[in-house]
Write an enzyme that holds these catalytic residues in place. Structure first.
Site, PDB file in Angstrom:
ATOM      1  N   ASP A   8     -89.781 -14.465 -72.759  1.00 53.62           N
ATOM      2  CA  ASP A   8     -90.313 -13.123 -72.598  1.00 53.62           C
ATOM      3  C   ASP A   8     -91.611 -13.085 -73.421  1.00 53.62           C
ATOM      4  OD1 ASP A   8     -90.436 -10.281 -72.143  1.00 53.62           O
ATOM      5  OD2 ASP A   8     -89.674 -10.020 -74.176  1.00 53.62           O
ATOM      6  N   LEU A   9     -92.456 -12.102 -73.170  1.00 52.25           N
ATOM      7  CA  LEU A   9     -93.733 -12.035 -73.905  1.00 52.25           C
ATOM      8  C   LEU A   9     -93.679 -11.016 -75.063  1.00 52.25           C
ATOM      9  CD1 LEU A   9     -96.795 -12.737 -74.144  1.00 52.25           C
ATOM     10  CD2 LEU A   9     -97.209 -10.830 -72.575  1.00 52.25           C
ATOM     11  N   ASP A  10     -93.638  -9.730 -74.662  1.00 54.12           N
ATOM     12  CA  ASP A  10     -93.741  -8.658 -75.657  1.00 54.12           C
ATOM     13  C   ASP A  10     -92.548  -8.666 -76.617  1.00 54.12           C
ATOM     14  OD1 ASP A  10     -96.133  -7.414 -74.512  1.00 54.12           O
ATOM     15  OD2 ASP A  10     -94.841  -6.833 -72.843  1.00 54.12           O
ATOM     16  N   THR A  16     -96.482  -7.238 -79.572  1.00 48.38           N
ATOM     17  CA  THR A  16     -97.040  -6.106 -78.827  1.00 48.38           C
ATOM     18  C   THR A  16     -96.022  -4.981 -78.646  1.00 48.38           C
ATOM     19  OG1 THR A  16     -96.492  -7.459 -76.944  1.00 48.38           O
ATOM     20  CG2 THR A  16     -98.826  -7.260 -77.476  1.00 48.38           C
ATOM     21  N   LYS A  44     -87.699  -1.325 -74.164  1.00 54.08           N
ATOM     22  CA  LYS A  44     -88.144  -2.720 -74.260  1.00 54.08           C
ATOM     23  C   LYS A  44     -87.708  -3.492 -73.022  1.00 54.08           C
ATOM     24  CE  LYS A  44     -88.396  -3.197 -79.266  1.00 54.08           C
ATOM     25  NZ  LYS A  44     -87.804  -3.840 -80.467  1.00 54.08           N
ATOM     26  N   SER A 113     -91.934 -12.158 -67.910  1.00 48.68           N
ATOM     27  CA  SER A 113     -92.243 -10.873 -68.571  1.00 48.68           C
ATOM     28  C   SER A 113     -92.351  -9.737 -67.566  1.00 48.68           C
ATOM     29  CB  SER A 113     -93.578 -11.009 -69.308  1.00 48.68           C
ATOM     30  OG  SER A 113     -94.069  -9.742 -69.713  1.00 48.68           O
ATOM     31  N   ALA A 114     -92.031  -8.540 -68.006  1.00 47.69           N
ATOM     32  CA  ALA A 114     -92.180  -7.344 -67.161  1.00 47.69           C
ATOM     33  C   ALA A 114     -93.619  -6.835 -67.160  1.00 47.69           C
ATOM     34  CB  ALA A 114     -91.261  -6.237 -67.673  1.00 47.69           C
ATOM     35  N   LYS A 144     -86.325  -5.902 -64.909  1.00 44.55           N
ATOM     36  CA  LYS A 144     -85.179  -6.186 -65.777  1.00 44.55           C
ATOM     37  C   LYS A 144     -84.436  -4.862 -65.977  1.00 44.55           C
ATOM     38  CE  LYS A 144     -87.920  -9.569 -68.411  1.00 44.55           C
ATOM     39  NZ  LYS A 144     -88.608  -9.859 -69.690  1.00 44.55           N
ATOM     40  N   GLU A 168     -85.468 -13.632 -75.487  1.00 42.09           N
ATOM     41  CA  GLU A 168     -85.640 -12.212 -75.177  1.00 42.09           C
ATOM     42  C   GLU A 168     -85.460 -11.323 -76.413  1.00 42.09           C
ATOM     43  OE1 GLU A 168     -86.213  -9.630 -73.453  1.00 42.09           O
ATOM     44  OE2 GLU A 168     -86.702 -10.505 -71.505  1.00 42.09           O
ATOM     45  N   ASP A 169     -86.236 -10.264 -76.493  1.00 40.95           N
ATOM     46  CA  ASP A 169     -86.038  -9.304 -77.590  1.00 40.95           C
ATOM     47  C   ASP A 169     -85.439  -7.990 -77.091  1.00 40.95           C
ATOM     48  OD1 ASP A 169     -88.395  -8.442 -76.212  1.00 40.95           O
ATOM     49  OD2 ASP A 169     -88.875  -7.180 -77.937  1.00 40.95           O
TER      50      ASP A 169
HETATM   51  C1  BG6 Z   1     -92.341  -5.276 -71.270  1.00 42.07           C
HETATM   52  C2  BG6 Z   1     -92.362  -4.429 -72.519  1.00 42.07           C
HETATM   53  O1  BG6 Z   1     -92.505  -6.621 -71.623  1.00 42.07           O
HETATM   54  O2  BG6 Z   1     -93.400  -4.900 -70.390  1.00 42.07           O
HETATM   55  C3  BG6 Z   1     -92.363  -2.956 -72.169  1.00 42.07           C
HETATM   56  O3  BG6 Z   1     -91.225  -4.747 -73.306  1.00 42.07           O
HETATM   57  C4  BG6 Z   1     -93.506  -2.655 -71.226  1.00 42.07           C
HETATM   58  O4  BG6 Z   1     -92.488  -2.210 -73.364  1.00 42.07           O
HETATM   59  C5  BG6 Z   1     -93.388  -3.537 -69.992  1.00 42.07           C
HETATM   60  O5  BG6 Z   1     -93.502  -1.279 -70.848  1.00 42.07           O
HETATM   61  C6  BG6 Z   1     -94.520  -3.310 -68.999  1.00 42.07           C
HETATM   62  O6  BG6 Z   1     -95.709  -3.731 -69.599  1.00 42.07           O
HETATM   63  P1  BG6 Z   1     -97.170  -3.384 -69.091  1.00 42.07           P
HETATM   64  O7  BG6 Z   1     -98.053  -4.202 -70.007  1.00 42.07           O
HETATM   65  O8  BG6 Z   1     -97.262  -3.829 -67.667  1.00 42.07           O
HETATM   66  O9  BG6 Z   1     -97.363  -1.925 -69.222  1.00 42.07           O
HETATM   67 MG    MG Z   2     -89.860  -8.109 -74.772  1.00 42.28          MG
END
Ligand code: BG6
Ligand code: MG
Length: 217
Positions: A8-10, A16, A44, A113-114, A144, A168-169
């Protein structure tokens, strides 16, 4: 059999997650209510659209489609301004060491990542080219906890889901990994991520011996 890793990224590779929270909180405050850190755990890993729907629901607000779209843009602009100027030094502690280990040992890894901002973020962290595959919010139709993002990543890696390990967090992400039949490693608080197969506070707590164990047979 070959194993693969999906990150996962964020909140896993880069911190972030706190900027997503601050931007959502500002949006809520501008609408006249507040959101808590506890509520944020439920945001998240959740897509931008679903996050805004959830927040409006908490605040008891119903708004027009136009206003909804405008708020999504405003939130993203606010978020992007908070993360501007990000560079390699913003990689979370311990992450680089694990990526290096995987690269050196020819264990392929993908992003899962989402976020729709994932590609530019990986570029600013200077790790974009290291990923065998990148699957992000632009590539999926189901957010997710649906396993779609991780299943696409496993396909792109050409590694069976049961041979993939997910870092994953988020609660939603751990559930997605489980539904994809993958090993889930939670990064964060034990009481939040208890469904994960293994939980670490952060990457500095993970020994390379542990990584070796989960990526080999
Ligand atoms: C997820 C984050 O990775 O991405 C969420 O945990 C975030 O907080 C979601 O809303 C969507 O991200 P973005 O950058 O497309 O707004
Ligand atoms: Mg995350």
């Amino acid at each position: 059999e070959q194993r693969g890793v999906i990150f996962d990224l964020d909140g896993v590779i880069v911190d972030t997650a706190k900027f997503h929270f601050l931007a959502w909180r500002k949006l809520a405050n501008d609408l006249g209510f507040d959101i808590t850190l506890e509520q944020n755990e439920q945001l998240k890993g959740v897509s931008r659209i679903h996050s805004l729907e959830q927040i409006l629901n908490w605040g008891g607000k119903s708004i027009s489609k136009e206003e909804f779209d405008r708020l999504m843009i405003t939130k993203n602009e606010d978020y992007l301004s908070r993360i501007s100027g990000m560079s390699e030094k913003d990689l979370l502690p311990g992450v680089k060491k694990v990526l290096d280990y995987l690269t050196e040992n020819n264990i392929p890894y993908s992003l899962g990542s989402a976020s729709k901002n994932a590609r530019p973020i990986l570029k600013s962290l200077n790790i974009y080219d290291r990923f065998e595959a990148i699957v992000d919010g632009n590539d999926v139709s189901k957010a997710k906890p649906d396993p779609e993002v991780f299943l696409i990543a496993s396909e792109k890696l050409k590694i069976k889901p049961e041979n993939c390990v997910v870092f994953e967090d988020s609660v939603a992400g751990v559930e997605a990994a489980k539904r994809a039949n993958m090993l889930s490693i939670g990064i964060g608080q034990e009481d939040v991520l208890r469904e994960a197969d293994h939980i670490f506070a952060d990457f500095t707590q993970i020994e390379l011996e542990f990584i070796e164990k989960i990526v080999t047979n």
